[in-house]
Structures are given as C-alpha cells and as structure tokens.
Design an enzyme around this catalytic site. Structure first.
Site, short mmCIF file in Angstrom:
data_model
loop_
_atom_site.label_atom_id
_atom_site.label_comp_id
_atom_site.label_asym_id
_atom_site.label_seq_id
_atom_site.Cartn_x
_atom_site.Cartn_y
_atom_site.Cartn_z
N SER A 107 40.34 40.53 57.93
CA SER A 107 41.54 40.76 58.75
C SER A 107 41.22 40.72 60.23
O SER A 107 42.13 40.59 61.06
CB SER A 107 42.16 42.12 58.39
OG SER A 107 41.17 43.15 58.46
N GLU A 136 37.48 38.13 46.89
CA GLU A 136 38.84 37.96 46.39
C GLU A 136 38.87 37.06 45.16
O GLU A 136 38.41 35.91 45.21
CB GLU A 136 39.74 37.37 47.48
CG GLU A 136 39.86 38.26 48.71
CD GLU A 136 40.81 37.68 49.75
OE1 GLU A 136 41.49 36.67 49.45
OE2 GLU A 136 40.86 38.22 50.87
N GLU A 193 46.31 44.48 45.95
CA GLU A 193 47.16 44.26 47.11
C GLU A 193 48.50 43.67 46.70
O GLU A 193 48.56 42.69 45.95
CB GLU A 193 46.49 43.34 48.13
CG GLU A 193 47.37 43.07 49.36
CD GLU A 193 46.66 42.40 50.51
OE1 GLU A 193 47.35 42.12 51.52
OE2 GLU A 193 45.45 42.17 50.42
#
Length: 271
Positions: free
Chosen positions: A54, A122, A189
């Site tokens: 991020s 991920e 998420e």
C-alpha cells in the site's frame, strides 16, 4: 535522536499470535513504513506492523500497488525494524516477486534480512505449493485471500469478493488450502461478514480482517486511512480515528481499543 524502544512489553511473535487467537484476544494490526511511526505504533499497543505494498498508494502516489518493488519493501522494512518494536513485523511480497516457490523464497530472505518476521503474499489454492515451500524453510507466512489488490486488473477493479455462491465456495477452498499448506495467519479483505465469520470459525489459525466483519481474530487498516489522510472517497471499511482525538498517538490507541473490545468494525464498515 534515537527511535529505539525501551519497553517491558513482551515481544509479539508468531506463536503469540496463535495464542491470542486461541484465548479470544483480538489482534490489532496497522501498516507502517518508517522508524518514527514504528516507535509510535508500538508505544500505542499495536500488535503487528505491516510494511504493505500500500506504500505504492499512500507514499508513492500510484493508483495501484503494482509498481512497488522488492527493494521498496525491503527499504521500508529496514526503517521500521530499526526502531526495534515489540510488535511483530510483517512485510508484503510485491507483485511479480513470488511467481515460483524458489523466487518467493529468495524474495522472503531479502525481506527477513531487512527485519521482517513474517511475509504476506496474495493468493489462495494456487499458492499452496509456494506457501509450503516457504514454511518448510522457516519463513512464517500470512496468506491474503478475498480481494487481493495485486489482482486489480484481473478483477476489473477493487470489488468485494465472495458475494456469489461460487465465489464464496472458492474463498472457503482458498482459506482451507493456505492453512493446510502451513500459513500461520490468513488475511481476509473485502468479503461479506458471513464469509469472514465462517472462515474464522473454520480455521485454526488467526484471521485478520479488513472489510471482513467483526468476527475475525483481528483487524488491519492502512495507517493513512485510519488517520483520515486519504484522497477521494473513503473505503467503506475505513474509520477515521483522528476524529475527536487530540493527536496521532491517541487516535492509534483508540483504534487498538476498538479492535480489542470488538467495537470496530461495526456494520457500517462491513459488507
């Protein structure tokens, strides 16, 4: 000036996260990118500091996390680690750095040498072999499932995952697969609250939610988001903890309290 911490707070370790989950104690996690905030967040009781990709959004100004490099993450991991926080340091493996188990291991070694104690990557079922490869080589792993921002173009945008029957079934398969492969933490998420709850009760390892409901073992937010520093529309799962607080440390302490007592996230922050 030094950022070294003198604290009697016990260090948060990978086994400690499991013990917290088993005891029903919520895990408070925030992103962190430098020594100053590492010290402040640690003082405020944050359990896990995530050097997230991020940073591509909030530090570098990109619209996605895809441009972030392994060198970027390693640099910021080293900055965070220099403050010697008692919190556990977790670092993201950026896009394109874990295409094979061997590549994932080489990338993880670089981040752990910079100070990471756990890596996050991920993906679900398809990453099982890679996760197993890492764990067998003493690399603690957090598997990130649901909305995986590195897949933004494949998803066609940042969209809630698991809303359809097929999507929900895939999420459950992903969660089972990454746990079976050895992931010590699963991050969920942008998934419906019911799915977040089902996955949390199904797994033995801790779950960390961001837009996944209040039943997860813990919560994470991007630091800049929870401090109200974000351009444009605020994501549904974000709460601005600076509102009503006199300073940043008070806001972070309010976040930690809200996670620990279960008042955050509320229904308004969930799907």
């Amino acid at each position: 000036m030094t950022y070294l911490q003198e604290s009697s707070r016990p260090a948060v370790t990978v086994p400690k996260l499991q013990a917290m989950r088993d005891a029903g104690e919520k895990i408070a996690m925030l992103t962190c990118y430098d020594a100053s905030f590492s010290a402040l967040l640690d003082r405020s009781g944050v359990d896990v500091l995530l050097i997230g990709d991020s940073l591509g959004n909030v530090l570098q100004g990109h619209t996605t996390t895809l441009p972030v490099s392994l060198d970027d993450i390693a640099y910021h991991t080293a900055c965070v680690a220099r403050a010697q926080p008692r919190a556990l340091i977790m670092a993201d493996l950026p896009f394109g750095t874990y295409g094979t188990p061997a590549e994932a291991f080489a990338s993880s070694v670089k981040l752990m040498r910079a100070g990471a104690q756990m890596v996050k990557l991920e993906g679900g079922e398809w990453l099982a072999e890679t996760i197993r490869f890492l764990v067998e080589r003493a690399v603690p792993v957090c598997a990130h499932v649901g909305l995986t921002p590195q897949s933004v173009h494949a998803f066609g945008g940042f969209k809630v995952q698991g809303k359809t029957e097929a999507g929900a079934a895939q999420l459950l398969r992903d969660a089972r697969a990454v746990e079976a492969a050895g992931a010590q933490v699963v991050l969920l998420e942008a998934v419906p609250t019911l799915i977040g709850s089902e996955v949390t009760h199904m797994l033995r390892v801790p779950t960390i939610g961001i837009g996944a409901g209040a039943d997860c073992s813990g919560q994470v937010l991007v630091l800049h988001d929870m401090l109200g520093v974000f351009p444009g529309k605020r994501p549904r799962f974000v709460k601005d903890f600076m509102q009503g607080e006199p300073n940043i440390q008070a806001a972070v302490e309010a976040y930690v309290r809200a996670v620990k007592d279960g008042s955050f996230p509320g229904p308004e922050h969930s799907f």
